[in-house]
Design an enzyme around this catalytic site. Structure first.
Site, PDB file in Angstrom:
ATOM      1  N   CYS A 108      -1.709 -14.379  55.972  1.00  8.14           N
ATOM      2  CA  CYS A 108      -3.112 -14.032  56.318  1.00  8.14           C
ATOM      3  C   CYS A 108      -3.918 -14.894  55.283  1.00  8.14           C
ATOM      4  O   CYS A 108      -4.154 -14.121  54.121  1.00  8.14           O
ATOM      5  CB  CYS A 108      -3.537 -12.940  56.970  1.00  8.14           C
ATOM      6  SG  CYS A 108      -5.355 -13.065  57.053  1.00  8.14           S
ATOM      7  N   CYS A 111      -7.281 -12.599  54.461  1.00  6.86           N
ATOM      8  CA  CYS A 111      -7.260 -11.349  53.958  1.00  6.86           C
ATOM      9  C   CYS A 111      -5.971 -10.507  54.408  1.00  6.86           C
ATOM     10  O   CYS A 111      -5.010 -11.217  53.490  1.00  6.86           O
ATOM     11  CB  CYS A 111      -8.366 -10.564  54.826  1.00  6.86           C
ATOM     12  SG  CYS A 111      -8.331 -10.801  56.466  1.00  6.86           S
ATOM     13  N   SER A 112      -5.458 -10.095  55.167  1.00  3.69           N
ATOM     14  CA  SER A 112      -4.314  -9.274  55.366  1.00  3.69           C
ATOM     15  C   SER A 112      -3.813  -8.815  56.701  1.00  3.69           C
ATOM     16  O   SER A 112      -3.211  -7.875  56.878  1.00  3.69           O
ATOM     17  CB  SER A 112      -4.534  -7.931  54.406  1.00  3.69           C
ATOM     18  OG  SER A 112      -5.404  -7.298  54.847  1.00  3.69           O
ATOM     19  N   CYS A 113      -4.474  -9.571  57.795  1.00  2.00           N
ATOM     20  CA  CYS A 113      -3.987  -9.535  59.157  1.00  2.00           C
ATOM     21  C   CYS A 113      -2.440  -9.418  59.211  1.00  2.00           C
ATOM     22  O   CYS A 113      -1.719 -10.198  58.671  1.00  2.00           O
ATOM     23  CB  CYS A 113      -4.705 -10.456  60.019  1.00  2.00           C
ATOM     24  SG  CYS A 113      -6.332 -10.508  59.907  1.00  2.00           S
TER      25      CYS A 113
HETATM   26 FE    FE Z   1      -6.400 -10.821  57.678  1.00  2.00          FE
END
Ligand code: FE
Length: 204
Positions: A108, A111-113
């Protein structure tokens, strides 16, 4: 930039993200916007009750059941929901299949999906600036650092997760596993191989 000025109040924020999270949690709790017990419950759920074992179950099933695999690749969300894997960050799951010609890897960049219902909480490196910046730019180099070296004829495709779509990599079934059942197969499926930064374990 005000944030670079040591006299600016923001410069006093703790540099450690964990401290910043704690500060944020304290403020939100004081304002009555969150319930810390509910937060603990959510974290405990995704850390301990849900984890890569869910995704491993899906992969193992796909390895032994061609109809399941076909349905998974066509539209993964309802297929994994049928197994009870749904909820936060699992609303739109897309499964991508590794083949001898193509290796899939997930990042991602924003961010950190991450597909929580299948893999639990993302590992620290998945959220790191370095991984997010480099996965798309130099995937083979990043893979090598994870210990994965692919044949040069295998293409690498990097999938960028979004708030809408979370990916599950369906790794190739290791050779020598013809006689194994679903439980034994699931034990070979690592978290990283479902992100595309690893390969399944070899049967012992
Ligand atoms: Fe994300």
């Amino acid at each position: 930039m005000p944030h670079d000025d040591p006299d600016h109040p923001h410069a006093l924020l703790p540099p450690d993200p964990a401290l910043r999270v704690k500060a944020l949690e304290t403020i939100l709790t004081r304002k009555g916007l969150i319930d810390p017990a509910a937060l603990d419950e959510i974290i405990d759920t995704y850390q301990n009750k849900i984890g890569p074992q869910n995704g491993a179950r899906v992969v193992a099933r796909a390895w032994i059941d061609p109809d399941f695999r076909k349905a998974l690749l066509a539209d993964a969300t309802p297929v994994v929901a049928d197994l009870g894997f749904y909820g936060r960050q699992g609303e739109h799951i897309v499964a991508v299949e590794n083949t001898p010609d193509l290796h899939n890897m997930v990042v991602c960049t924003l961010c950190s999906c991450y597909p929580w219902p299948l893999l639990g909480i993302p590992p620290g490196w998945y959220k790191s600036d370095a991984y997010r910046a480099r996965a798309a730019r130099e995937p083979r180099k990043v893979l090598a650092e994870f210990g994965v070296t692919l044949p040069s004829e295998t293409a690498v495709r990097v999938w960028d997760s979004t708030a809408e779509i979370r990916y599950l990599v369906l790794p190739m079934r290791p050779a020598g596993t013809e006689g194994l059942g679903e439980d034994d197969l699931a034990a070979l499926v690592t978290r990283d191989c479902m992100i595309g930064t690893g390969l399944p374990k070899e049967p012992s």
